[in-house]
Design a protein around this motif. Sequence first.
Motif, PDB file in Angstrom:
ATOM      1  N   VAL A 167       7.334  13.313  -1.672  1.00  0.00           N
ATOM      2  CA  VAL A 167       6.830  12.092  -2.305  1.00  0.00           C
ATOM      3  C   VAL A 167       7.607  11.816  -3.590  1.00  0.00           C
ATOM      4  O   VAL A 167       7.965  10.672  -3.886  1.00  0.00           O
ATOM      5  CB  VAL A 167       5.318  12.205  -2.587  1.00  0.00           C
ATOM      6  N   LEU A 182       0.812  -1.222   0.000  1.00  0.00           N
ATOM      7  CA  LEU A 182       0.000   0.000   0.000  1.00  0.00           C
ATOM      8  C   LEU A 182       0.846   1.272   0.000  1.00  0.00           C
ATOM      9  O   LEU A 182       0.611   2.177  -0.813  1.00  0.00           O
ATOM     10  CB  LEU A 182      -0.979  -0.033   1.175  1.00  0.00           C
ATOM     11  N   PRO A 183       1.850   1.394   0.889  1.00  0.00           N
ATOM     12  CA  PRO A 183       2.678   2.606   0.827  1.00  0.00           C
ATOM     13  C   PRO A 183       3.420   2.763  -0.498  1.00  0.00           C
ATOM     14  O   PRO A 183       3.524   3.877  -1.020  1.00  0.00           O
ATOM     15  CB  PRO A 183       3.659   2.419   1.993  1.00  0.00           C
ATOM     16  N   LEU A 184       3.921   1.658  -1.045  1.00  0.00           N
ATOM     17  CA  LEU A 184       4.639   1.748  -2.312  1.00  0.00           C
ATOM     18  C   LEU A 184       3.726   2.211  -3.438  1.00  0.00           C
ATOM     19  O   LEU A 184       4.173   2.887  -4.373  1.00  0.00           O
ATOM     20  CB  LEU A 184       5.259   0.392  -2.664  1.00  0.00           C
ATOM     21  N   SER A 185       2.448   1.856  -3.362  1.00  0.00           N
ATOM     22  CA  SER A 185       1.497   2.274  -4.392  1.00  0.00           C
ATOM     23  C   SER A 185       1.303   3.779  -4.383  1.00  0.00           C
ATOM     24  O   SER A 185       1.305   4.436  -5.434  1.00  0.00           O
ATOM     25  CB  SER A 185       0.149   1.581  -4.185  1.00  0.00           C
ATOM     26  N   PHE A 186       1.126   4.338  -3.190  1.00  0.00           N
ATOM     27  CA  PHE A 186       0.802   5.760  -3.090  1.00  0.00           C
ATOM     28  C   PHE A 186       2.038   6.649  -3.066  1.00  0.00           C
ATOM     29  O   PHE A 186       1.916   7.865  -3.261  1.00  0.00           O
ATOM     30  CB  PHE A 186      -0.067   6.002  -1.861  1.00  0.00           C
ATOM     31  N   LEU A 187       3.207   6.059  -2.828  1.00  0.00           N
ATOM     32  CA  LEU A 187       4.449   6.822  -2.916  1.00  0.00           C
ATOM     33  C   LEU A 187       5.070   6.646  -4.302  1.00  0.00           C
ATOM     34  O   LEU A 187       6.260   6.375  -4.454  1.00  0.00           O
ATOM     35  CB  LEU A 187       5.427   6.385  -1.820  1.00  0.00           C
ATOM     36  N   ASN A 234      11.582   3.975  -5.704  1.00  0.00           N
ATOM     37  CA  ASN A 234      10.449   3.058  -5.602  1.00  0.00           C
ATOM     38  C   ASN A 234      10.328   2.241  -6.884  1.00  0.00           C
ATOM     39  O   ASN A 234      10.084   2.802  -7.957  1.00  0.00           O
ATOM     40  CB  ASN A 234       9.174   3.873  -5.357  1.00  0.00           C
TER      41      ASN A 234
END
Length: 285
Positions: free
Chosen positions: A227, A208-213, A234
């Motif tokens: 970001v 989840l964090p990798l998706s939004f970052l 990323n």
Amino acid sequence: MTTLPETPVESRTDARTGVRAERRAGSAGTFLAHSAYLTGRWLRTLTRQPAYLAFTLIQPMIWLLLFGQLFRNVARLPGFGSGSYLEYLTPGVVVMTAMFSAGWAGTSFIQDMERGVMDRNLTSPVSRGALITGSLAFQAVTTVIQSLIVLAVGLAAGARFAGGVTGVLVVLVCAVLLAVVFAALSDAIALLVHQQEALIAISQFLILPLSFLSSVMMAPALMPAWVGDVARFNPVDWAALAARSAVSAAPDWGLVSGRLGLLVALVAAMGWLAARAFRSYQRSV
């Protein structure tokens, strides 16, 4: 248990080392044959449970169709750099689908452990490396199928990809490389923790964090500076940038090749990690 196919070997002796070539040829041949066999095993499982493939596509369809319409006016903001938000979003959804699906790859190993299949594999002549390779190859095939479906839905919804067939092929390569990265990581975690609950928790914590970052849903120019700085490291962003550039009207092939190179290096690193985790599991049983 079905017998694994035997692989013929070449019988000669290396003049310099004195090592019989049949050992090396047999090892390589056996590895490839067993990898193909195990990949086929997982694919047969998928054909018996097609609902799994449909289930993995529910969330991507929500992102693509709902978010694509909900945020379509974002493309009008200065600095967005794309005429259509749906065209911007579709390659990102392909990348996210590959990552989310691959994050569950290790559950197959845990199920094999719980059912005793892994123990039988370890007492059989199956190539140990093929157990990992078969899992990753299966995930790669699954990712191609999922990606083609997402791209087809995007086209049906109105997205157009100026990069043509070449661009679409690059999108598939990006998705497969990212899927193999996360599938190898998921396999490694599964072999270390031996618990499905722990694997799911760790996967969600990372995914989840990798998706939004990343720039999956938003153009880099519109993201907060911090970001954007994080996104540079990323792998999800690497895949999204390369895929999006490849299907654009003016692809930046330098950017594409650079990001693909980073993904290939990460595939090698995660493959090594999965192999080490498998050896650790062998010592623990």
